[in-house]
Design a protein around this motif. Structure first.
Motif, PDB file in Angstrom:
ATOM      1  N   LEU A   1      45.088  10.533  93.326  1.00  0.00           N
ATOM      2  CA  LEU A   1      44.716  11.894  92.964  1.00  0.00           C
ATOM      3  C   LEU A   1      44.618  12.746  94.221  1.00  0.00           C
ATOM      4  O   LEU A   1      43.894  12.406  95.160  1.00  0.00           O
ATOM      5  CB  LEU A   1      43.381  11.901  92.219  1.00  0.00           C
ATOM      6  CG  LEU A   1      42.965  13.246  91.607  1.00  0.00           C
ATOM      7  CD1 LEU A   1      43.935  13.652  90.494  1.00  0.00           C
ATOM      8  CD2 LEU A   1      41.542  13.163  91.056  1.00  0.00           C
ATOM      9  N   VAL A   2      45.360  13.849  94.236  1.00  0.00           N
ATOM     10  CA  VAL A   2      45.361  14.746  95.393  1.00  0.00           C
ATOM     11  C   VAL A   2      44.974  16.155  94.956  1.00  0.00           C
ATOM     12  O   VAL A   2      45.101  16.529  93.791  1.00  0.00           O
ATOM     13  CB  VAL A   2      46.742  14.784  96.082  1.00  0.00           C
ATOM     14  CG1 VAL A   2      47.109  13.421  96.643  1.00  0.00           C
ATOM     15  CG2 VAL A   2      47.831  15.300  95.128  1.00  0.00           C
TER      16      VAL A   2
ATOM     17  N   HIS B   1      47.919  13.720  90.049  1.00  0.00           N
ATOM     18  CA  HIS B   1      48.229  12.409  90.613  1.00  0.00           C
ATOM     19  C   HIS B   1      49.663  12.378  91.155  1.00  0.00           C
ATOM     20  O   HIS B   1      50.563  13.016  90.596  1.00  0.00           O
ATOM     21  CB  HIS B   1      48.084  11.313  89.553  1.00  0.00           C
ATOM     22  CG  HIS B   1      46.669  10.996  89.192  1.00  0.00           C
ATOM     23  ND1 HIS B   1      46.025  11.612  88.127  1.00  0.00           N
ATOM     24  CD2 HIS B   1      45.767  10.140  89.753  1.00  0.00           C
ATOM     25  CE1 HIS B   1      44.795  11.135  88.039  1.00  0.00           C
ATOM     26  NE2 HIS B   1      44.601  10.246  89.000  1.00  0.00           N
ATOM     27  N   ILE B   2      49.833  11.626  92.219  1.00  0.00           N
ATOM     28  CA  ILE B   2      51.175  11.287  92.688  1.00  0.00           C
ATOM     29  C   ILE B   2      51.308   9.762  92.653  1.00  0.00           C
ATOM     30  O   ILE B   2      50.303   9.038  92.658  1.00  0.00           O
ATOM     31  CB  ILE B   2      51.451  11.818  94.109  1.00  0.00           C
ATOM     32  CG1 ILE B   2      50.358  11.367  95.090  1.00  0.00           C
ATOM     33  CG2 ILE B   2      51.571  13.337  94.095  1.00  0.00           C
ATOM     34  CD1 ILE B   2      50.629  11.781  96.535  1.00  0.00           C
TER      35      ILE B   2
ATOM     36  N   VAL C   1      29.964  15.733  92.903  1.00  0.00           N
ATOM     37  CA  VAL C   1      30.575  14.538  93.490  1.00  0.00           C
ATOM     38  C   VAL C   1      29.631  13.356  93.309  1.00  0.00           C
ATOM     39  O   VAL C   1      28.473  13.512  92.907  1.00  0.00           O
ATOM     40  CB  VAL C   1      30.896  14.742  94.985  1.00  0.00           C
ATOM     41  CG1 VAL C   1      31.927  15.852  95.162  1.00  0.00           C
ATOM     42  CG2 VAL C   1      29.629  15.059  95.788  1.00  0.00           C
ATOM     43  N   ARG C   2      30.131  12.165  93.657  1.00  0.00           N
ATOM     44  CA  ARG C   2      29.355  10.951  93.394  1.00  0.00           C
ATOM     45  C   ARG C   2      28.751  10.322  94.639  1.00  0.00           C
ATOM     46  O   ARG C   2      27.832   9.508  94.534  1.00  0.00           O
ATOM     47  CB  ARG C   2      30.261   9.923  92.702  1.00  0.00           C
ATOM     48  CG  ARG C   2      30.816  10.363  91.362  1.00  0.00           C
ATOM     49  CD  ARG C   2      31.928   9.446  90.905  1.00  0.00           C
ATOM     50  NE  ARG C   2      33.038   9.458  91.856  1.00  0.00           N
ATOM     51  CZ  ARG C   2      34.124   8.695  91.750  1.00  0.00           C
ATOM     52  NH1 ARG C   2      34.226   7.848  90.740  1.00  0.00           N
ATOM     53  NH2 ARG C   2      35.104   8.770  92.641  1.00  0.00           N
ATOM     54  N   ASN C   3      29.297  10.633  95.807  1.00  0.00           N
ATOM     55  CA  ASN C   3      28.815   9.977  97.023  1.00  0.00           C
ATOM     56  C   ASN C   3      29.029  10.878  98.229  1.00  0.00           C
ATOM     57  O   ASN C   3      29.632  11.958  98.119  1.00  0.00           O
ATOM     58  CB  ASN C   3      29.518   8.625  97.217  1.00  0.00           C
ATOM     59  CG  ASN C   3      31.040   8.759  97.187  1.00  0.00           C
ATOM     60  OD1 ASN C   3      31.614   9.542  97.923  1.00  0.00           O
ATOM     61  ND2 ASN C   3      31.678   7.994  96.307  1.00  0.00           N
ATOM     62  N   ILE C   4      28.555  10.422  99.377  1.00  0.00           N
ATOM     63  CA  ILE C   4      28.597  11.255 100.574  1.00  0.00           C
ATOM     64  C   ILE C   4      30.031  11.476 101.058  1.00  0.00           C
ATOM     65  O   ILE C   4      30.352  12.555 101.578  1.00  0.00           O
ATOM     66  CB  ILE C   4      27.719  10.645 101.706  1.00  0.00           C
ATOM     67  CG1 ILE C   4      27.481  11.675 102.817  1.00  0.00           C
ATOM     68  CG2 ILE C   4      28.332   9.357 102.228  1.00  0.00           C
ATOM     69  CD1 ILE C   4      26.684  12.869 102.394  1.00  0.00           C
TER      70      ILE C   4
ATOM     71  N   HIS D   1      37.570  15.179  92.825  1.00  0.00           N
ATOM     72  CA  HIS D   1      37.298  14.897  91.417  1.00  0.00           C
ATOM     73  C   HIS D   1      37.865  13.528  91.048  1.00  0.00           C
ATOM     74  O   HIS D   1      38.477  12.848  91.882  1.00  0.00           O
ATOM     75  CB  HIS D   1      37.914  15.989  90.541  1.00  0.00           C
ATOM     76  CG  HIS D   1      37.374  17.355  90.815  1.00  0.00           C
ATOM     77  ND1 HIS D   1      38.041  18.274  91.606  1.00  0.00           N
ATOM     78  CD2 HIS D   1      36.231  17.963  90.422  1.00  0.00           C
ATOM     79  CE1 HIS D   1      37.329  19.389  91.676  1.00  0.00           C
ATOM     80  NE2 HIS D   1      36.236  19.232  90.974  1.00  0.00           N
ATOM     81  N   THR D   2      37.677  13.149  89.829  1.00  0.00           N
ATOM     82  CA  THR D   2      38.185  11.853  89.363  1.00  0.00           C
ATOM     83  C   THR D   2      39.319  11.999  88.360  1.00  0.00           C
ATOM     84  O   THR D   2      39.860  10.990  87.908  1.00  0.00           O
ATOM     85  CB  THR D   2      37.048  11.036  88.720  1.00  0.00           C
ATOM     86  OG1 THR D   2      36.479  11.782  87.638  1.00  0.00           O
ATOM     87  CG2 THR D   2      35.971  10.719  89.743  1.00  0.00           C
TER      88      THR D   2
END
Length: 251
Positions: A129-130, A120-121, A235-238, A157-158
């Motif tokens: 999150l980068v 995180h930044i 991943v969670r979505n497109i 990612h999360t």
């Protein structure tokens, strides 16, 4: 982390500075500038001999509201001020583990490798999150990293971590487990031609129904392909799938 000196360890020390050709620095910077103009990603160059940032692109992803000149002036102090304090030890851990791994690679193969990780930044107090990738740009005469090219993009990612060492010409990679302090071999996921088509058309803005029409499949089949893509890429979505596929050069 107490000071920026914590980042500089025996494994990344440049021991033969007399062989460094600083007359070529402008060439490296121009190449980074050219790449920066074609990408939304943030780009910067680390000088491990002078222990500073040689170049910082104007792309805003990594700047946290700073100008490129301000970030260059900060150098490694940027991580002290703009990375959450609880994640700074992780940066030191992966720095040590990454260079230990790197120094075991034959000198002639070192330019083919890169390390990737998420953290995180802090941008105006907001955590973002980068994904951060680092690869050798120029080596010293004994094969140590003198200049490194860094590329920062959106993470898929999360959470922070996901420390990986990749070689560009193979689908195998090594994932670092901080708890066990071990590198574990993994396999980069691959996408079928149909899955690539679904992602490519999604990038172009087509809906699931439109994608189904274009590749002569039912919308339910397209849904199944998307679900399979999400599972493969974790991943969670497109939107996350597109970023993950792009970051991992799967398209």
């Amino acid at each position: 982390m107490k000071t920026t000196d914590d980042f500089f360890i025996p494994d990344n020390e440049v021991r033969l500075p007399e062989g460094l050709d600083y007359s070529r620095v402008d060439e490296y910077i121009r190449s980074a500038e050219a790449f920066s103009r074609l990408s939304y990603q943030s780009v910067y160059i680390i000088d491990y001999f002078r222990q500073n940032f040689l170049y910082v692109s104007p792309n805003p992803m990594f700047l946290c509201g700073l100008s490129p000149e301000q970030m260059k002036e900060l150098g490694y102090r940027f991580y002290l001020g703009y990375v959450p304090e609880d994640e700074q030890p992780m940066l030191l851990t992966l720095n040590k583990a990454g260079f230990a791994f790197y120094n075991d690679i034959p000198v002639g193969e070192r330019k083919y490798w890169y390390i990737s990780y998420d953290f995180h930044i802090l941008n105006e107090g907001k955590k973002i999150l980068v994904n951060h990738k680092l690869t050798p740009l120029a080596l010293s005469s004994d094969g140590r990293i003198w200049l490194a090219l860094c590329v920062v993009s959106a993470a898929t990612h999360t959470d922070a971590g996901h420390i990986e060492m990749h070689r560009t010409d193979t689908s195998e990679f090594y994932e670092y487990n901080i708890s066990s302090r071990r590198w574990n071999k993994r396999q980069t996921p691959t996408l079928s031609d149909r899955e690539k088509s679904v992602l490519t058309l999604s990038i172009q803005g087509y809906t699931m129904s439109e994608i189904a029409d274009k590749i002569c499949l039912s919308p339910d089949t397209i849904k199944k392909y998307r679900k399979r893509i999400f599972e493969k890429l974790d991943v969670r979505n497109i939107s996350e799938a597109i970023v993950a596929a792009t970051n991992n050069k799967l398209l």
